[in-house]
Design a protein around this motif. Structure first.
Motif, PDB file in Angstrom:
ATOM      1  N   ARG A  83       3.263   5.777  -3.176  1.00  0.00           N
ATOM      2  CA  ARG A  83       4.464   6.384  -3.769  1.00  0.00           C
ATOM      3  C   ARG A  83       4.374   6.442  -5.291  1.00  0.00           C
ATOM      4  N   LYS A  84       3.816   5.395  -5.900  1.00  0.00           N
ATOM      5  CA  LYS A  84       3.673   5.370  -7.365  1.00  0.00           C
ATOM      6  C   LYS A  84       2.628   6.362  -7.847  1.00  0.00           C
ATOM      7  N   GLY A 112       0.815  -1.216   0.000  1.00  0.00           N
ATOM      8  CA  GLY A 112       0.000   0.000   0.000  1.00  0.00           C
ATOM      9  C   GLY A 112       0.843   1.259   0.000  1.00  0.00           C
ATOM     10  N   ILE A 113       1.905   1.264   0.780  1.00  0.00           N
ATOM     11  CA  ILE A 113       2.819   2.415   0.819  1.00  0.00           C
ATOM     12  C   ILE A 113       3.455   2.606  -0.554  1.00  0.00           C
ATOM     13  N   LEU A 121       7.227   9.811   1.302  1.00  0.00           N
ATOM     14  CA  LEU A 121       6.620   8.908   2.280  1.00  0.00           C
ATOM     15  C   LEU A 121       7.645   7.841   2.617  1.00  0.00           C
ATOM     16  N   GLU A 122       8.101   7.855   3.853  1.00  0.00           N
ATOM     17  CA  GLU A 122       9.209   7.011   4.264  1.00  0.00           C
ATOM     18  C   GLU A 122       8.795   6.107   5.432  1.00  0.00           C
ATOM     19  N   LEU A 123       9.093   4.844   5.316  1.00  0.00           N
ATOM     20  CA  LEU A 123       8.914   3.910   6.434  1.00  0.00           C
ATOM     21  C   LEU A 123      10.096   4.083   7.365  1.00  0.00           C
ATOM     22  N   ILE A 124       9.856   4.630   8.560  1.00  0.00           N
ATOM     23  CA  ILE A 124      10.966   4.925   9.464  1.00  0.00           C
ATOM     24  C   ILE A 124      11.163   3.862  10.532  1.00  0.00           C
ATOM     25  N   ALA A 125      10.124   3.019  10.760  1.00  0.00           N
ATOM     26  CA  ALA A 125      10.286   1.993  11.788  1.00  0.00           C
ATOM     27  C   ALA A 125       9.281   0.867  11.584  1.00  0.00           C
TER      28      ALA A 125
END
Length: 177
Positions: free
Chosen positions: A160-161, A155-156, A168-172
């Motif tokens: 982004r696409k 989904g993330i 949008l960054e996955l940080i943890a």
């Protein structure tokens, strides 16, 4: 945003504690509940005078939707089960995925927003992901939660696409339970 497509992995608990921890460090925090289950409001014993639904439908301003002084340096916007109807009610809206960003984008006085998301890639989750720049993904240590994490990553990547200009960054990835 605190996101995982699997329910019961600790998203709301993580969002509340992350918001409280950031506030305890001296940051001014806005906690936003975009999950129609409304557990942030229940956990913090907040009334439902104006909710995420009224904010999204432009029936209440951002300022009127905010519960000020939930804790020292911590304010909140709550949700209720009425928000389940937003998908249908906003179906004809143009740019409906960016309503939250537009409604909250001009708020001042906050250092950070923490957004609790529902366990679905719903309109509210898309709104959350297009409002924030960073994602924390709680993951329980079981197979179904790992599958949910994979779905969340998909989904993330979809966000982004579809909106390449958005950071949008996955940080943890936060192991829970």
């Amino acid at each position: 945003a605190v996101v995982n497509m699997k329910g019961g992995v600790g998203k709301t608990t993580t969002a509340i504690h992350l918001a409280a921890g950031l506030a305890a460090q001296g940051l001014r925090v806005l906690l936003v509940d975009t999950d129609p289950q409304g557990n942030v409001g229940h956990a913090l014993h907040l009334p439902h005078r104006h909710t995420i639904q009224e904010l999204m439908l432009d029936e209440a301003s951002a300022e009127d939707s905010i519960h000020s002084g939930v804790r020292d340096r911590l304010d909140a916007i709550v949700s209720t089960t009425a928000a389940f109807s937003l998908e249908r009610r906003l179906a004809a809206e143009t740019q409906r995925e960016t309503i939250l960003a537009r409604r909250l984008g001009n708020l001042t006085g906050y250092d950070v927003a923490v957004v609790d998301c529902s366990p679905a890639m719903s309109l509210l989750t898309y709104n959350a992901l297009l409002y924030v720049h960073e994602v924390v993904m709680p993951v329980a240590m079981d197979l179904m939660a790992i599958i949910g994490a994979r779905q969340t990553l998909n989904g993330i990547n979809e966000v982004r696409k579809l909106w390449p200009e958005r950071r949008l960054e996955l940080i943890a990835v936060l192991p829970t339970f």
